[in-house]
Design a protein around this motif. Structure first.
Motif, PDB file in Angstrom:
ATOM      1  N   ARG A  37       7.409  -6.463   0.381  1.00 50.37           N
ATOM      2  CA  ARG A  37       6.617  -5.650   1.316  1.00 50.37           C
ATOM      3  C   ARG A  37       7.211  -4.258   1.460  1.00 50.37           C
ATOM      4  NH1 ARG A  37       4.178  -8.700   5.937  1.00 50.37           N
ATOM      5  NH2 ARG A  37       4.078 -10.858   5.237  1.00 50.37           N
ATOM      6  N   ILE A  38       6.345  -3.293   1.785  1.00 55.57           N
ATOM      7  CA  ILE A  38       6.840  -1.975   2.185  1.00 55.57           C
ATOM      8  C   ILE A  38       7.173  -2.088   3.675  1.00 55.57           C
ATOM      9  CG2 ILE A  38       6.293   0.491   2.437  1.00 55.57           C
ATOM     10  CD1 ILE A  38       6.218  -0.260  -0.462  1.00 55.57           C
ATOM     11  N   VAL A  39       8.440  -1.906   4.023  1.00 53.22           N
ATOM     12  CA  VAL A  39       8.835  -2.095   5.422  1.00 53.22           C
ATOM     13  C   VAL A  39       9.021  -0.765   6.154  1.00 53.22           C
ATOM     14  CG1 VAL A  39       9.835  -4.381   5.086  1.00 53.22           C
ATOM     15  CG2 VAL A  39      11.271  -2.354   4.753  1.00 53.22           C
ATOM     16  N   GLU A  40       9.041   0.336   5.416  1.00 58.81           N
ATOM     17  CA  GLU A  40       9.249   1.638   6.052  1.00 58.81           C
ATOM     18  C   GLU A  40       8.827   2.739   5.092  1.00 58.81           C
ATOM     19  OE1 GLU A  40      13.098   1.870   7.762  1.00 58.81           O
ATOM     20  OE2 GLU A  40      13.013   4.027   8.125  1.00 58.81           O
ATOM     21  N   THR A  41       8.185   3.776   5.610  1.00 58.01           N
ATOM     22  CA  THR A  41       7.851   4.956   4.808  1.00 58.01           C
ATOM     23  C   THR A  41       8.041   6.176   5.698  1.00 58.01           C
ATOM     24  OG1 THR A  41       6.082   3.674   3.795  1.00 58.01           O
ATOM     25  CG2 THR A  41       6.096   5.994   3.298  1.00 58.01           C
ATOM     26  N   GLY A  42       8.637   7.235   5.151  1.00 57.60           N
ATOM     27  CA  GLY A  42       8.796   8.438   5.953  1.00 57.60           C
ATOM     28  C   GLY A  42       9.365   9.566   5.130  1.00 57.60           C
ATOM     29  N   SER A  54       0.845  -1.200   0.000  1.00 57.11           N
ATOM     30  CA  SER A  54       0.000   0.000   0.000  1.00 57.11           C
ATOM     31  C   SER A  54       0.878   1.247   0.000  1.00 57.11           C
ATOM     32  CB  SER A  54      -0.917   0.029   1.230  1.00 57.11           C
ATOM     33  OG  SER A  54      -1.769  -1.095   1.229  1.00 57.11           O
ATOM     34  N   LEU A  55       0.499   2.230  -0.807  1.00 58.98           N
ATOM     35  CA  LEU A  55       1.260   3.485  -0.932  1.00 58.98           C
ATOM     36  C   LEU A  55       0.312   4.588  -1.359  1.00 58.98           C
ATOM     37  CD1 LEU A  55       4.296   2.674  -3.259  1.00 58.98           C
ATOM     38  CD2 LEU A  55       4.433   3.224  -0.828  1.00 58.98           C
ATOM     39  N   THR A  56       0.619   5.833  -1.000  1.00 57.97           N
ATOM     40  CA  THR A  56      -0.114   6.953  -1.593  1.00 57.97           C
ATOM     41  C   THR A  56       0.889   7.972  -2.118  1.00 57.97           C
ATOM     42  OG1 THR A  56      -0.195   8.197   0.471  1.00 57.97           O
ATOM     43  CG2 THR A  56      -2.066   6.754   0.013  1.00 57.97           C
ATOM     44  N   ILE A  57       0.480   8.701  -3.139  1.00 58.55           N
ATOM     45  CA  ILE A  57       1.272   9.829  -3.642  1.00 58.55           C
ATOM     46  C   ILE A  57       0.322  11.014  -3.803  1.00 58.55           C
ATOM     47  CG2 ILE A  57       2.752  10.715  -5.501  1.00 58.55           C
ATOM     48  CD1 ILE A  57       3.625   7.929  -6.133  1.00 58.55           C
ATOM     49  N   ALA A  58       0.702  12.150  -3.212  1.00 57.10           N
ATOM     50  CA  ALA A  58      -0.109  13.361  -3.349  1.00 57.10           C
ATOM     51  C   ALA A  58       0.210  14.031  -4.682  1.00 57.10           C
ATOM     52  CB  ALA A  58       0.209  14.316  -2.196  1.00 57.10           C
ATOM     53  N   ALA A  59      -0.679  14.890  -5.161  1.00 53.07           N
ATOM     54  CA  ALA A  59      -0.412  15.656  -6.383  1.00 53.07           C
ATOM     55  C   ALA A  59       0.876  16.447  -6.182  1.00 53.07           C
ATOM     56  CB  ALA A  59      -1.574  16.596  -6.667  1.00 53.07           C
ATOM     57  N   GLY A  60       1.776  16.402  -7.168  1.00 50.68           N
ATOM     58  CA  GLY A  60       3.010  17.174  -7.097  1.00 50.68           C
ATOM     59  C   GLY A  60       4.091  16.616  -6.191  1.00 50.68           C
TER      60      GLY A  60
END
Ligand SMILES: Nc1ncnc2c1ncn2[C@@H]1O[C@H](COP(=O)(O)OP(=O)(O)OP(=O)(O)O)[C@@H](O)[C@H]1O
Ligand SMILES: [Mg+2]
Length: 259
Positions: free
Chosen positions: A225-230, A28-34
């Motif tokens: 897997r996604i193991v870290e996001t920041g 799972s991931l999200t990306i904002a506009a820009g």
């Protein structure tokens, strides 16, 4: 505001030579506009598989993707075709699929024509503007793609990707084959484009230093897997996962460090 892109619980397995591989496990991931999201991970962690699913080049086993408010994976070909203009891909060698005798101008004319970006009589002007935007002069128009250096090819690849005025660029190892000086200039170009035009990027690389140079946030993949996001600075300065720590350790030290 809902994100530009939202990837939810994407799972993908492959079977090869009688063996079952889980290439993506509930990603799972999200990306904002820009926004530029860097996706980093060791070889085989699943980065390219995710990008191919995102570009609808490969199907997944489970999960969903929303892009520009649409249920992206359920768009059928007639509805998908015009929307493809909004999400474009830059590969490691984006001109490899072209006839080497094709001119830079014809490579850029293709997406303008297919997606009807501007009327026919304005396509030449649009090509000149695209060349300028990626730091190439108008006389590149007539040059065959085989006569370009790696950095010039990548500039044309980026011009081609932005020709359809996408809201999201997916770059998979887009600078990995370039030498370090050329790589730096292409990364600067990407940051400029992102700032000036507000194009969001999913920037994929196995090289954390490269990802750090362009990303607002970083997601780390390991074994599907996604193991870290920041925030990019935080992931580099204080990696939380073993996979992120290994990637930080792999970044070469500055030459000024004592031996
Ligand atoms: N078509 C396929 N058939 C079988 N296995 C596959 C296929 N495509 C990918 N895989 C496997 O899925 C896993 C993830 O591969 P993927 O190419 O997504 O990794 P990656 O993170 O992009 O690696 P790299 O940094 O080397 O590009 C690997 O184990 C790979 O061998
Ligand atoms: Mg890959």
């Amino acid at each position: 505001m809902s994100p530009l892109l939202s990837i939810e619980n994407i799972t993908k397995g492959f079977s090869s030579a009688g063996r079952q591989i889980t290439a993506l496990d509930n990603v799972s991931l999200t990306i904002a506009a820009g926004e530029t999201l860097g996706l980093v991970g060791a070889s085989g962690s699943g980065k390219s598989t995710l990008s191919r699913i995102l570009l609808r080049l490969l199907s997944c086993d489970a999960g969903s993707i929303r892009f520009e408010g649409e249920d992206w994976l359920s768009l059928k070909s007639a509805a998908l075709r015009p929307k493809r203009a909004r999400m474009q891909m830059v590969f490691q060698d984006p001109l490899a699929a072209f006839n080497p005798l094709a001119s830079v101008g014809s490579v850029l004319d293709n997406p303008l024509r297919i997606h009807g970006v501007v009327p026919k009589d304005r396509r030449a002007g649009e090509i000149a503007m695209l060349l300028e935007r990626v730091g190439l002069t108008a006389d590149y128009n007539g040059r065959p793609v085989r006569a370009l250096s790696g950095g010039q090819r990548q500039r044309v690849g980026i011009a081609r990707a932005i020709a359809t005025r996408p809201s999201l660029l997916v770059l998979d190892e887009a600078v990995s084959a370039l030498d370090v000086t050329v790589r730096g200039r292409i990364l600067e170009l990407l940051v400029d484009l992102q700032k000036q035009q507000g194009i969001a990027c999913l920037f994929i690389s196995h090289d954390l230093a490269v990802v750090r140079a362009v990303s607002h946030r970083i997601a780390v993949m390991d074994g599907g897997r996604i193991v870290e996001t920041g925030p990019a600075a935080a992931v580099v300065a204080a990696p939380q996962s073993a996979a992120a720590r290994a990637l930080v350790a792999a970044v070469p030290r500055l030459v000024t460090d004592p031996p």
